[in-house]
Scaffold this motif. Structure first.
Motif, PDB file in Angstrom:
ATOM      1  N   GLN A   1     -65.090 -23.523   0.496  1.00  0.00           N
ATOM      2  CA  GLN A   1     -64.127 -24.609   0.619  1.00  0.00           C
ATOM      3  C   GLN A   1     -64.587 -25.760  -0.280  1.00  0.00           C
ATOM      4  O   GLN A   1     -65.723 -25.802  -0.713  1.00  0.00           O
ATOM      5  CB  GLN A   1     -64.034 -25.060   2.071  1.00  0.00           C
ATOM      6  N   ASP A   2     -63.683 -26.698  -0.545  1.00  0.00           N
ATOM      7  CA  ASP A   2     -63.983 -27.780  -1.495  1.00  0.00           C
ATOM      8  C   ASP A   2     -65.260 -28.548  -1.145  1.00  0.00           C
ATOM      9  O   ASP A   2     -66.075 -28.841  -2.000  1.00  0.00           O
ATOM     10  CB  ASP A   2     -62.814 -28.772  -1.559  1.00  0.00           C
ATOM     11  N   PHE A   3     -65.399 -28.874   0.159  1.00  0.00           N
ATOM     12  CA  PHE A   3     -66.563 -29.657   0.597  1.00  0.00           C
ATOM     13  C   PHE A   3     -67.866 -28.964   0.186  1.00  0.00           C
ATOM     14  O   PHE A   3     -68.767 -29.568  -0.386  1.00  0.00           O
ATOM     15  CB  PHE A   3     -66.508 -29.832   2.117  1.00  0.00           C
TER      16      PHE A   3
ATOM     17  N   GLU B   1     -68.462 -28.645  -3.715  1.00  0.00           N
ATOM     18  CA  GLU B   1     -68.991 -29.879  -4.295  1.00  0.00           C
ATOM     19  C   GLU B   1     -70.508 -29.951  -4.150  1.00  0.00           C
ATOM     20  O   GLU B   1     -71.217 -30.281  -5.088  1.00  0.00           O
ATOM     21  CB  GLU B   1     -68.417 -31.085  -3.541  1.00  0.00           C
ATOM     22  N   ILE B   2     -70.986 -29.638  -2.947  1.00  0.00           N
ATOM     23  CA  ILE B   2     -72.433 -29.639  -2.714  1.00  0.00           C
ATOM     24  C   ILE B   2     -73.093 -28.684  -3.696  1.00  0.00           C
ATOM     25  O   ILE B   2     -74.111 -28.985  -4.321  1.00  0.00           O
ATOM     26  CB  ILE B   2     -72.772 -29.180  -1.273  1.00  0.00           C
TER      27      ILE B   2
ATOM     28  N   ARG C   1     -73.571 -29.759  -7.471  1.00  0.00           N
ATOM     29  CA  ARG C   1     -74.713 -30.658  -7.631  1.00  0.00           C
ATOM     30  C   ARG C   1     -76.029 -29.888  -7.529  1.00  0.00           C
ATOM     31  O   ARG C   1     -76.930 -30.043  -8.335  1.00  0.00           O
ATOM     32  CB  ARG C   1     -74.633 -31.725  -6.535  1.00  0.00           C
TER      33      ARG C   1
END
Lengths: 457, 252
Positions: B63-65, B68-69, B72
């Protein structure tokens, strides 16, 4: 109420009644028509009523039923929606059905089970007095999208309703994140004080990483999935102390749970619904009672009377065969039912019915997130027979083979009559795990054999 | 001498959308049924990837959340470079949905924001407003018809020198325009078929495993031919259903 609203409500009732006469329940048409006629219909119809919203991924229907029992016992005149009617159009139709021009029935409260996205939609239209959020889990992705969408929908709704009293699951890090420093709402937190099960299914967590700082959560204990006493070492985000707290499990089996509660007062409570998920539902209902200023003693009596909702661990006798109807809609819910079964071993058999219609979720890959491996290991022996049915029974058969079930016990039978003949003859306790539309189909077939409660009760 | 395969599951803690684990289970099952030893290691947040240790890499969707992690994390640990090296060295990859997109150059959101990805393979993805959701089928050389489920708003466009994994038979695939589905670059198999693609596509499972065995053992490589009745029946059901033009059986 003005004429336009009255006409809109009348139209909704008329269409509902016509559809019922045609033998069709559960459609969204009446509410959609009413909204076409008057876009403010919901605002007008809800005016002056005390509104209670119950939302969250799992447990909405049962929690709503529990709160309904509390309201009834408290002598409060209320109406509520049917569990299938929890999106905006269904909610409009419900209001249209019960609210008339002079409110001649004298309703003071509306108890509304509400889909998460629908809560956001109606939050600009209805003044909410109480909002109960049961939990937030990953649901069927093809219908609901990512878990963050669900959470954001509820967050937006709460922002729109700063005066609503919130009843929130403290053990759920996602639900708990609804409350931020700027939140003005009064909050009653409900939660546990230790693990609830001896054995648990292995589940993927929907919240491994802190929602604020993206570092991994730690837990003093977990109850199931991502629920428990969580904290983040990095940013300090942690579980709120529950105002309504389960302090001890006294007894739990396949039929009921007895546990001690620490709220305004301390008391023991026995609910006639099994499983940790129903304990959370009872805590949510107790949190509502506290928020609404209803006595613990009254709420306790109400909860002790609440029986299972349609298909939620409902018991049906089919001839001499006891059936346990278990609705399974997503991996989190399914794994909870597995927890229930593996912690209560008993000689039995099982039916698994998997459909992939819109209401079931068209994507069935979630069956790979259900811990059938643990079910096979713990309950493979207790099940004398395992029957697989529904549109996607073949995929389920493959999943069961992968999970390590003894495939000699597993039979795919797509014909419900043939299947129910076998089951009725067996006179063996039968767990029926079924997705939404499969449950309707199977229940209809059972109803041809024995008398059972109406669908739309 | 017994042959062995080491599988590396990349970031199961972050990329675990719907049933990804089924793919790992399917590979393990076919290897064990063919008397090939196998092991699975998880690389999770904070781990440094030692790519030379492994034969097959699996990366799922997220999922997007979580994505994103991960973006990085890959830069911070340098694991993005490790993944590129492993791909260039001919290691076998199965990358799905978000994991597939991540191997490309970038993701451009529908309002024009560009997120840079690993860039291991020449393709890019543009976000669409409408999600493409449903059962679908595509044809892959050496593995025949593959049935799966797609659920993505991104439309992926391959560079001119990059081959697709297959040709769409029904459904959308990469972008719903050019009939391509997924990517096949060196020994990387990328696809939008999220959830477990391998269990009900046993020939595709074998193709991936045999690719890894061939890379590791050359002419001595054993050839896996395993399938079983349950996998075949699950596959046939969906193949027939799509051929008859039905998606969900009917609306409720």
């Amino acid at each position: 109420m003005d004429l336009k609203a009255n006409f809109a409500a009348f139209s909704s009732r008329l269409v509902s009644s016509a559809l019922r006469k045609m033998g069709r329940g559960g459609t969204n048409l009446p509410g959609r028509i009413a909204k076409k006629i008057d876009s403010k219909i919901l605002t007008k119809l809800s005016e002056g009523l005390t509104i209670i919203i119950v939302t969250g991924t799992n447990g909405k229907t049962t929690t709503t039923k529990m709160i309904g029992q509390i309201l009834e016992d408290a002598g409060i005149k209320f109406f509520t929606n049917k569990s299938g009617a929890n999106i905006q159009s269904g909610i409009i139709a419900t209001f249209a059905e019960y609210v008339s021009i002079k409110n001649k029935h004298g309703y003071t409260h509306a108890l509304i089970e509400c889909d998460e996205a629908a809560f956001r939609q109606i939050s600009t239209l209805i003044k909410t007095d109480y909002a109960v959020v049961t939990n937030i889990f990953r649901d069927q992705l093809d219908r609901f999208g990512e878990v963050s969408n669900t959470l954001n929908a509820i967050k937006t709704a709460v922002k729109n309703q700063p005066e609503a009293k919130l009843c929130l699951n403290a053990d759920c890090s996602l639900t708990s994140s609804i409350v931020t420093e700027s939140t003005k709402n009064e909050v009653i937190w409900f939660g546990t004080s230790g693990p609830l099960y001896k054995k648990t299914a292995n589940e993927l967590s929907d919240a491994t990483y802190c929602i604020n700082c993206q570092h991994p959560y730690k837990y003093h204990y977990k109850t199931f999935a991502h629920l428990g006493d969580f904290y983040c070492k990095e940013c300090g985000y942690k579980r709120q102390t529950p105002n309504v707290r389960l302090s001890k499990i006294i007894k739990a089996d396949l039929e009921s749970s007895t546990f001690a509660i620490d709220s305004t007062t301390k008391f023991d409570l026995k609910i006639n619904l099994p499983g940790a998920y129903n304990i959370y539902n009872a805590l949510a209902a107790l949190a509502f009672a506290r928020a609404a200023g209803i006595d613990d003693e009254l709420a306790k009596k109400s909860l002790e009377q609440t029986s299972a909702s349609f298909g939620r661990t409902e018991n049906i006798m089919m001839g001499n065969t006891p059936l346990k109807m278990l609705l399974v809609k997503n991996p989190a819910g399914f794994n909870q039912v597995i927890n229930l079964v593996i912690n209560n071993p008993k000689k039995s058999q099982a039916i698994f019915a998997l459909n992939d219609r819109i209401a079931d979720g068209t994507d069935i890959s979630w069956i790979w997130d259900v811990d059938f491996e643990t079910l096979a290991k713990e309950s493979g022996k207790q099940f004398e027979n395992i029957y697989l049915t529904g549109i996607r029974a073949n995929e389920l058969a493959m999943r069961f083979e992968y999970a390590g079930f003894d495939m000699k016990k597993v039979t795919v039978i797509k014909d419900y009559d043939e299947l129910l003949d076998l089951v009725q003859k067996s006179e063996l306790e039968t767990f029926v795990f079924q997705t939404y539309t499969a449950m309707f189909e199977i229940r209809r077939k059972i109803a041809e054999r024995v008398e059972i409660k109406e669908f739309y009760d | 001498m017994t042959k062995s395969i080491k599988i590396c599951h990349l970031y199961p803690d972050l990329l675990n959308l719907y049933g990804d684990l089924g793919n790992i289970k399917a590979m393990v099952k076919h290897l064990e049924a063919s008397n090939i030893k196998c092991s699975v290691d998880n690389i999770v947040l904070g781990d440094r990837l030692d790519w030379k240790k492994y034969d097959i890499f699996f990366v799922g969707g997220g999922q997007d959340f979580e994505q994103e992690i991960l973006s990085r994390e890959l830069k911070e640990t340098g694991n993005d470079e490790c993944i590129k090296e492993a791909i260039e060295a001919g290691k076998t990859f199965l990358a799905i949905c978000g994991g597939y997109q991540m191997l490309g150059r970038y993701y451009q959101t529908w309002d024009g924001k560009r997120l840079n990805y690993i860039g291991a393979i020449d393709f890019y993805t543009v976000g669409g407003k409408e999600r493409k959701i449903g059962n679908y089928a595509f044809n892959v050389d050496k593995a025949g018809e593959i049935v799966g489920f797609e659920n993505h708003s991104g439309r992926t466009y391959l560079g001119s020198k990059v081959e697709p994994l297959g040709t769409v038979i029904s459904g959308n695939g990469n972008n719903g325009e050019d009939k391509t589905e997924g990517v096949h670059y060196k020994n990387v198999f990328g696809t939008y078929s999220h959830g477990p693609i391998l269990p009900k596509n046993p020939l595709f499972n074998n193709l991936i495993l045999n690719t890894a065995l061939k890379t590791k053992y050359g002419d001595d490589a054993p050839v896996i031919k395993y399938t079983d009745e349950y996998e075949i029946k699950a596959h046939e059901y969906m193949e027939n259903r799509l051929a008859s033009g039905k998606q969900a059986s009917n609306n409720f």
